[in-house]
Scaffold this motif. Sequence first.
Motif, short mmCIF file in Angstrom:
data_model
loop_
_atom_site.label_atom_id
_atom_site.label_comp_id
_atom_site.label_asym_id
_atom_site.label_seq_id
_atom_site.Cartn_x
_atom_site.Cartn_y
_atom_site.Cartn_z
N ASN A 217 -75.45 27.50 60.43
CA ASN A 217 -76.88 27.64 60.67
C ASN A 217 -77.31 29.10 60.70
OD1 ASN A 217 -77.89 24.95 60.75
ND2 ASN A 217 -76.94 24.67 62.75
N SER A 218 -76.51 29.92 61.34
CA SER A 218 -76.83 31.35 61.41
C SER A 218 -76.76 32.00 60.03
CB SER A 218 -75.86 32.04 62.38
OG SER A 218 -76.26 33.35 62.61
N LEU A 219 -75.75 31.63 59.26
CA LEU A 219 -75.62 32.20 57.92
C LEU A 219 -76.69 31.68 56.97
CD1 LEU A 219 -71.74 32.22 57.64
CD2 LEU A 219 -73.23 34.21 57.54
N TRP A 220 -77.10 30.44 57.10
CA TRP A 220 -78.20 29.92 56.27
C TRP A 220 -79.48 30.69 56.55
CZ3 TRP A 220 -76.35 24.41 57.67
CH2 TRP A 220 -75.46 23.95 56.70
N GLU A 221 -79.68 31.07 57.79
CA GLU A 221 -80.88 31.84 58.16
C GLU A 221 -80.80 33.29 57.70
OE1 GLU A 221 -81.70 31.51 62.35
OE2 GLU A 221 -81.58 29.32 62.27
N ASN A 222 -79.60 33.86 57.71
CA ASN A 222 -79.44 35.30 57.45
C ASN A 222 -78.75 35.64 56.13
OD1 ASN A 222 -80.39 36.50 60.11
ND2 ASN A 222 -78.95 34.94 60.79
N ASN A 223 -78.27 34.65 55.42
CA ASN A 223 -77.63 34.78 54.11
C ASN A 223 -76.24 35.41 54.13
OD1 ASN A 223 -79.78 33.58 52.71
ND2 ASN A 223 -80.88 35.51 52.72
N GLU A 224 -76.08 36.54 54.77
CA GLU A 224 -74.79 37.23 54.73
C GLU A 224 -74.63 38.02 56.02
OE1 GLU A 224 -72.96 39.31 51.02
OE2 GLU A 224 -74.12 40.83 52.10
N MET A 225 -73.45 37.89 56.66
CA MET A 225 -73.25 38.54 57.95
C MET A 225 -71.80 38.97 58.14
SD MET A 225 -75.37 35.79 60.27
CE MET A 225 -75.62 36.78 61.74
N THR A 226 -71.63 39.99 58.98
CA THR A 226 -70.29 40.42 59.39
C THR A 226 -69.86 39.58 60.60
OG1 THR A 226 -71.11 42.03 61.00
CG2 THR A 226 -70.82 42.80 58.71
N VAL A 227 -68.61 39.71 60.99
CA VAL A 227 -68.11 39.00 62.17
C VAL A 227 -68.95 39.38 63.39
CG1 VAL A 227 -66.14 38.67 63.72
CG2 VAL A 227 -65.76 38.86 61.25
N LYS A 228 -69.21 40.66 63.57
CA LYS A 228 -70.00 41.14 64.72
C LYS A 228 -71.41 40.57 64.71
CE LYS A 228 -68.02 44.26 67.43
NZ LYS A 228 -67.50 43.72 68.68
N GLU A 229 -72.02 40.49 63.53
CA GLU A 229 -73.37 39.94 63.42
C GLU A 229 -73.39 38.45 63.76
OE1 GLU A 229 -75.25 42.94 60.07
OE2 GLU A 229 -74.12 41.17 59.40
N VAL A 230 -72.37 37.72 63.30
CA VAL A 230 -72.26 36.30 63.64
C VAL A 230 -72.10 36.16 65.16
CG1 VAL A 230 -70.79 34.24 63.46
CG2 VAL A 230 -71.33 35.56 61.40
N GLN A 231 -71.23 36.97 65.72
CA GLN A 231 -71.00 36.93 67.17
C GLN A 231 -72.29 37.19 67.95
OE1 GLN A 231 -68.44 40.07 68.65
NE2 GLN A 231 -67.62 38.71 70.23
N GLY A 232 -73.07 38.15 67.52
CA GLY A 232 -74.30 38.49 68.21
C GLY A 232 -75.42 37.48 68.02
N SER A 233 -75.35 36.70 66.96
CA SER A 233 -76.44 35.78 66.64
C SER A 233 -76.30 34.41 67.31
CB SER A 233 -76.57 35.60 65.13
OG SER A 233 -75.49 34.82 64.63
N ILE A 234 -75.13 34.12 67.83
CA ILE A 234 -74.87 32.79 68.39
C ILE A 234 -74.50 32.94 69.86
CG2 ILE A 234 -73.48 30.69 68.21
CD1 ILE A 234 -73.03 31.49 65.22
N GLN A 235 -75.35 32.43 70.72
CA GLN A 235 -75.18 32.57 72.17
C GLN A 235 -73.79 32.14 72.63
OE1 GLN A 235 -77.52 33.95 74.20
NE2 GLN A 235 -76.11 33.81 75.91
N ASP A 236 -73.31 30.99 72.14
CA ASP A 236 -72.02 30.46 72.59
C ASP A 236 -70.83 31.30 72.14
OD1 ASP A 236 -73.37 28.37 73.76
OD2 ASP A 236 -72.94 26.94 72.16
N LEU A 237 -71.03 32.22 71.20
CA LEU A 237 -69.93 33.04 70.70
C LEU A 237 -69.90 34.44 71.31
CD1 LEU A 237 -69.89 32.20 66.88
CD2 LEU A 237 -68.52 31.22 68.71
N GLN A 238 -70.92 34.80 72.04
CA GLN A 238 -71.03 36.17 72.52
C GLN A 238 -69.91 36.56 73.49
OE1 GLN A 238 -75.12 36.69 73.68
NE2 GLN A 238 -75.81 36.57 71.56
N ASP A 239 -69.31 35.57 74.17
CA ASP A 239 -68.21 35.89 75.08
C ASP A 239 -66.83 35.65 74.46
OD1 ASP A 239 -68.47 33.14 75.01
OD2 ASP A 239 -68.00 32.86 77.14
N LYS A 240 -66.81 35.26 73.20
CA LYS A 240 -65.54 35.04 72.49
C LYS A 240 -65.04 36.34 71.88
CE LYS A 240 -65.65 30.32 72.20
NZ LYS A 240 -65.35 29.76 73.48
N ALA A 241 -63.74 36.43 71.73
CA ALA A 241 -63.12 37.62 71.13
C ALA A 241 -63.49 37.72 69.65
CB ALA A 241 -61.61 37.56 71.28
#
Length: 126
Positions: free
Chosen positions: A15-39
């Motif tokens: 869902n995040s990538l469909w909205e943003n087209n292309e992202m780095t690992v850090k960008e994915v991490q920052g865009s998804i609340q549930d992933l922000q505390d994951k390594a």
Amino acid sequence: MKKQGLSGVEWSILNSLWENNEMTVKEVQGSIQDLQDKAYTTIQTYLERMVKYKYLKKRKRGSINFYYPVIDRESILKQETTSFLSKIFNGSVSNLAAFLLSTDNISKEDLKKLKSILAEEEKKHE
């Protein structure tokens, strides 16, 4: 190579990538609340696994990987819904509909929309 079903995290990533087209690992991490505390490496593992299963591709720019979806939302929804319907309701749309209608989660507005959808579908099949 396709796997059976997407996890909740994988849906969030897509869902995040469909909205943003292309992202780095850090960008994915920052865009998804549930992933922000994951390594970082945990998220990278999810992304690499999704590349392996051909949901994503990656493009390297310098030393940074950019991930992007190669499957569209409609295709994956169809694939996931068909799989669910087959596994849980033996492929029967009417059994799924009957189950949904028997729950207390259906509002009058939902029923009205469903009636309209069914009427349109009946017209298509006349």
